[in-house]
Design an enzyme around this catalytic site. Structure first.
Site, mmCIF file in Angstrom:
data_model
loop_
_atom_site.group_PDB
_atom_site.id
_atom_site.type_symbol
_atom_site.label_atom_id
_atom_site.label_comp_id
_atom_site.label_asym_id
_atom_site.label_seq_id
_atom_site.Cartn_x
_atom_site.Cartn_y
_atom_site.Cartn_z
ATOM 1 N N HIS A 143 -8.403 -15.980 -11.518
ATOM 2 C CA HIS A 143 -8.187 -15.318 -10.224
ATOM 3 C C HIS A 143 -8.304 -13.803 -10.374
ATOM 4 O O HIS A 143 -7.511 -13.170 -11.072
ATOM 5 C CB HIS A 143 -6.787 -15.697 -9.730
ATOM 6 C CG HIS A 143 -6.465 -15.228 -8.358
ATOM 7 N ND1 HIS A 143 -5.291 -14.569 -8.055
ATOM 8 C CD2 HIS A 143 -7.140 -15.342 -7.188
ATOM 9 C CE1 HIS A 143 -5.252 -14.294 -6.772
ATOM 10 N NE2 HIS A 143 -6.353 -14.753 -6.214
ATOM 11 N N ARG A 144 -9.334 -13.223 -9.745
ATOM 12 C CA ARG A 144 -9.622 -11.780 -9.844
ATOM 13 C C ARG A 144 -9.820 -11.348 -11.298
ATOM 14 O O ARG A 144 -9.454 -10.246 -11.704
ATOM 15 C CB ARG A 144 -8.504 -10.953 -9.202
ATOM 16 C CG ARG A 144 -8.160 -11.372 -7.775
ATOM 17 C CD ARG A 144 -7.036 -10.540 -7.196
ATOM 18 N NE ARG A 144 -6.377 -11.238 -6.088
ATOM 19 C CZ ARG A 144 -5.262 -10.860 -5.500
ATOM 20 N NH1 ARG A 144 -4.663 -9.742 -5.875
ATOM 21 N NH2 ARG A 144 -4.734 -11.560 -4.520
ATOM 22 N N ASP A 184 -3.920 -17.016 -12.043
ATOM 23 C CA ASP A 184 -3.767 -15.751 -12.762
ATOM 24 C C ASP A 184 -3.548 -15.990 -14.241
ATOM 25 O O ASP A 184 -3.578 -15.039 -15.034
ATOM 26 C CB ASP A 184 -2.567 -14.966 -12.210
ATOM 27 C CG ASP A 184 -2.765 -14.520 -10.774
ATOM 28 O OD1 ASP A 184 -3.904 -14.202 -10.403
ATOM 29 O OD2 ASP A 184 -1.771 -14.488 -10.018
ATOM 30 N N GLU A 216 -12.841 -15.886 -9.762
ATOM 31 C CA GLU A 216 -12.700 -15.650 -8.335
ATOM 32 C C GLU A 216 -12.653 -14.149 -8.130
ATOM 33 O O GLU A 216 -11.985 -13.426 -8.892
ATOM 34 C CB GLU A 216 -11.422 -16.307 -7.819
ATOM 35 C CG GLU A 216 -11.233 -16.253 -6.311
ATOM 36 C CD GLU A 216 -10.493 -15.013 -5.827
ATOM 37 O OE1 GLU A 216 -10.408 -14.797 -4.609
ATOM 38 O OE2 GLU A 216 -9.999 -14.234 -6.689
ATOM 39 N N ASP A 247 -13.166 -10.793 -4.869
ATOM 40 C CA ASP A 247 -13.097 -10.480 -3.438
ATOM 41 C C ASP A 247 -14.065 -9.360 -3.104
ATOM 42 O O ASP A 247 -14.224 -8.419 -3.891
ATOM 43 C CB ASP A 247 -11.683 -10.037 -3.075
ATOM 44 C CG ASP A 247 -10.622 -10.974 -3.624
ATOM 45 O OD1 ASP A 247 -10.363 -12.001 -2.976
ATOM 46 O OD2 ASP A 247 -10.064 -10.683 -4.709
ATOM 47 N N HIS A 273 -9.749 -6.517 -3.768
ATOM 48 C CA HIS A 273 -9.014 -7.475 -2.942
ATOM 49 C C HIS A 273 -8.619 -6.904 -1.588
ATOM 50 O O HIS A 273 -8.869 -7.514 -0.545
ATOM 51 C CB HIS A 273 -7.761 -7.971 -3.669
ATOM 52 C CG HIS A 273 -6.970 -8.947 -2.872
ATOM 53 N ND1 HIS A 273 -5.943 -8.570 -2.014
ATOM 54 C CD2 HIS A 273 -7.066 -10.303 -2.754
ATOM 55 C CE1 HIS A 273 -5.452 -9.639 -1.420
ATOM 56 N NE2 HIS A 273 -6.099 -10.710 -1.850
ATOM 57 N N LYS A 314 -13.729 -10.963 2.336
ATOM 58 C CA LYS A 314 -12.524 -10.369 2.933
ATOM 59 C C LYS A 314 -12.863 -9.843 4.322
ATOM 60 O O LYS A 314 -12.899 -8.640 4.571
ATOM 61 C CB LYS A 314 -11.971 -9.276 2.034
ATOM 62 C CG LYS A 314 -11.668 -9.726 0.617
ATOM 63 C CD LYS A 314 -10.656 -10.865 0.565
ATOM 64 C CE LYS A 314 -9.266 -10.396 0.870
ATOM 65 N NZ LYS A 314 -8.257 -11.462 0.637
ATOM 66 N N GLU A 366 -14.917 -14.462 -2.535
ATOM 67 C CA GLU A 366 -14.135 -14.539 -1.308
ATOM 68 C C GLU A 366 -14.521 -13.398 -0.375
ATOM 69 O O GLU A 366 -14.417 -12.218 -0.734
ATOM 70 C CB GLU A 366 -12.633 -14.477 -1.589
ATOM 71 C CG GLU A 366 -11.825 -14.585 -0.293
ATOM 72 C CD GLU A 366 -10.322 -14.497 -0.493
ATOM 73 O OE1 GLU A 366 -9.630 -14.174 0.497
ATOM 74 O OE2 GLU A 366 -9.850 -14.736 -1.614
#
Length: 250
Positions: A7-8, A234, A34, A36, A49, A116, A114
Site C-alpha cells: 500500500h503506497r 502497509d 498500490e 494514488d 495520496h 483520487k 487509485e
C-alpha cells in the site's frame, strides 16, 4: 492464490508513494504496489495520496495549483520519522506516473492505480492514464480503482479492456452484482466489511475481491483464509511471511 500488494509502497517504514518506498517493497518481494494519482496545474499525472501536499511534504497547498517543476522543489519525506531502515539522507521528490513506469521497466510487478477524483474531477485524467499504460505496455499488469465510481466508468469508456475496481469504505449490498452490472472486474472493500454474503455474491457474479488494508497479523490471517484475490497492506513483509507460513501448514 492471494497476492500481496504494498500500500503506497512500503509506507509503514518509508515515505509513502515515493521511489524509496517502492524500492523497499520491491526488495521485500511484494507482488504489486498500490499508488494514488492526481493532475498538476500543467496536466501531468503525479503520485500522491492527498489532494494537498501539507501532510506528506514541507510544502502546502493543492497539487492542482502547482506545476510538476514546482512540486519537485518540495521534500516528500520531510515529515516522515527516521527509523532503523530509513535515515532521510536526501530529499524525496514527488514522482510522476511516467517516472514510475520508467522505474518499473523490467520488473514483474502489478500496479493498482487509485484515481483520487473524489474532491476534484481532474478532467481528462482517465485518458492520460490510459495513454501512459499503453505507452509502457502495462495493460496486463495494471488495475485502476477509485472511490469515485463515475471515474471508473470513464476509465472503462476510455479503454473497455482495462481491469478496474470499485473501492468502498462501507459494506455494500450485492457488491458482486453491482460490479458485474457496470463491467467492473474487481471489488475493493475495506477488509473489516467483508462477510460471507460479500464473498458469495462476488463469486456468483465472477467478481474478484481485493481487500484493503489489514495490517496486523490477526487481520491479515483472516483475509488470507478468505482466499481473496489480493491483500493491499502497509505490512507487505509480514503479509508475505504469514502467507508462506499458512501455505506450509495447509
Amino acid at each position: 492464490m492471494t497476492k500481496i500488494i504494498a500500500h503506497r509502497g512500503y509506507a509503514l517504514l518509508y515515505p509513502e508513494n515515493t521511489k524509496v518506498a517502492f524500492d523497499a517493497a520491491y526488495h521485500e518481494h511484494s507482488q504489486g504496489f498500490e499508488l494514488d494519482v492526481h493532475l498538476t496545474k500543467d496536466g501531468e499525472v503525479v503520485i500522491c495520496h492527498d489532494d494537498k501536499i501539507d501532510r506528506t511534504s514541507n510544502g502546502s497547498g493543492f497539487i492542482k495549483d502547482y506545476t510538476v517543476e514546482e512540486l519537485k522543489s518540495f521534500d516528500f519525506a520531510a515529515k516522515f520519522p527516521v527509523n532503523d531502515l530509513y535515515r532521510h539522507t536526501h530529499a524525496e521528490q514527488i514522482m510522476t506516473l511516467r517516472e514510475y513506469f520508467e522505474w518499473l521497466d523490467g520488473k514483474n510487478i502489478e500496479t493498482n492505480i487509485e484515481l483520487k477524483t473524489n474532491v476534484f474531477q481532474y478532467e481528462g485524467i482517465e485518458k492520460k492514464i490510459n495513454s501512459l499504460i499503453q505507452e509502457f505496455g502495462q495493460q496486463e499488469s495494471v488495475i485502476v480503482s477509485s472511490f469515485n465510481h463515475k471515474s471508473i466508468l470513464r476509465m472503462k469508456q476510455e479503454n473497455p479492456s482495462l481491469l478496474c475496481g470499485f473501492l468502498t469504505m462501507y459494506g455494500m449490498l450485492e457488491p458482486g452484482e453491482y460490479c458485474r452490472k457496470y463491467g467492473v472486474e474487481y471489488y475493493h472493500p475495506y477488509h473489516l466489511t467483508i462477510d460471507e454474503d460479500t464473498i458469495l455474491d462476488c463469486q456468483k457474479n465472477g467478481v474478484q475481491i481485493n481487500a484493503w488494508t489489514p495490517n496486523d497479523a490477526e487481520s491479515i490471517k483472516k483475509i488470507l483464509d478468505l482466499q481473496v484475490s489480493r491483500i493491499i497492506t502497509d505490512e507487505p513483509k509480514l503479509a508475505l511471511q504469514l502467507k508462506k507460513e499458512m501455505l506450509l501448514t495447509e
